[in-house]
Design a protein around this motif. Sequence first.
Motif, PDB file in Angstrom:
ATOM      1  N   LEU A 292      -5.678 -13.504   5.105  1.00 38.47           N
ATOM      2  CA  LEU A 292      -7.131 -13.678   5.199  1.00 38.47           C
ATOM      3  C   LEU A 292      -7.580 -14.231   6.544  1.00 38.47           C
TER       4      LEU A 292
ATOM      5  N   TYR B 145     -17.075  -9.651   5.111  1.00 42.31           N
ATOM      6  CA  TYR B 145     -16.141  -8.924   4.247  1.00 42.31           C
ATOM      7  C   TYR B 145     -15.521  -9.869   3.214  1.00 42.31           C
ATOM      8  N   LEU B 146     -15.086 -11.044   3.666  1.00 40.51           N
ATOM      9  CA  LEU B 146     -14.466 -12.003   2.752  1.00 40.51           C
ATOM     10  C   LEU B 146     -15.455 -12.472   1.692  1.00 40.51           C
TER      11      LEU B 146
ATOM     12  N   SER C 249     -16.101  -9.696  -0.777  1.00 42.00           N
ATOM     13  CA  SER C 249     -14.939  -9.477  -1.637  1.00 42.00           C
ATOM     14  C   SER C 249     -14.877 -10.517  -2.749  1.00 42.00           C
TER      15      SER C 249
ATOM     16  N   GLN D 233     -10.045 -12.518   9.266  1.00 40.06           N
ATOM     17  CA  GLN D 233     -10.823 -11.432   8.665  1.00 40.06           C
ATOM     18  C   GLN D 233     -12.315 -11.669   8.906  1.00 40.06           C
ATOM     19  N   ASP D 234     -13.104 -10.626   8.774  1.00 34.59           N
ATOM     20  CA  ASP D 234     -14.543 -10.712   8.928  1.00 34.59           C
ATOM     21  C   ASP D 234     -15.151 -11.590   7.824  1.00 34.59           C
TER      22      ASP D 234
ATOM     23  N   HIS E  62      -2.601 -17.450  -0.282  1.00 31.65           N
ATOM     24  CA  HIS E  62      -3.073 -16.983   1.023  1.00 31.65           C
ATOM     25  C   HIS E  62      -2.778 -17.952   2.163  1.00 31.65           C
TER      26      HIS E  62
ATOM     27  N   GLY F 117      -5.541 -15.842  12.403  1.00 30.21           N
ATOM     28  CA  GLY F 117      -5.098 -14.555  11.871  1.00 30.21           C
ATOM     29  C   GLY F 117      -3.593 -14.384  11.959  1.00 30.21           C
TER      30      GLY F 117
ATOM     31  N   TYR G  13     -11.751 -18.994   6.572  1.00 30.83           N
ATOM     32  CA  TYR G  13     -10.706 -18.019   6.857  1.00 30.83           C
ATOM     33  C   TYR G  13     -11.071 -17.118   8.038  1.00 30.83           C
ATOM     34  N   ALA G  14     -12.329 -16.790   8.194  1.00 34.51           N
ATOM     35  CA  ALA G  14     -12.745 -15.975   9.340  1.00 34.51           C
ATOM     36  C   ALA G  14     -12.501 -16.702  10.655  1.00 34.51           C
TER      37      ALA G  14
END
Length: 120
Positions: A64, A71-72, A75, A67-68, A50, A113, A108-109
């Motif tokens: 990633l 959500y991450l 997941s 991303q929200d 990633h 991006g 990552y959030a």
Amino acid sequence: MLRPVLILGLVLAPLVACADGQTATPPPVTAAAAGAPERPAKLGLCTACHGDEGTSRTAGTPHLGGQDRLYLARSLAAYRSGERRHEPMTSLANALQPGDIEALAAWYAAQPGFAGGSQP
């Protein structure tokens, strides 16, 4: 006579503040204090597929970055519980503690991006 006392007070005021443990200059701003998450200890588990900033270099592997966070985190928890199945992700997620999952999701959030273009 009033003037020397006023000047002396202006000179001594900063010294008194320093003696009380206060500093005249604010402390340096760290990444965490600025709102940016610290680099997670387990980030190395994710970077091969990633990327460090969440931009994948492999076709079929999701980006990633940006991303929200929730959500991450969900997941990763789903891979860990077996609710989501993908052998490499399940194995890696099982090596993570809940704190690691939160740290990785926050990292990552907070990344910029994917900027566009086609994936390799």
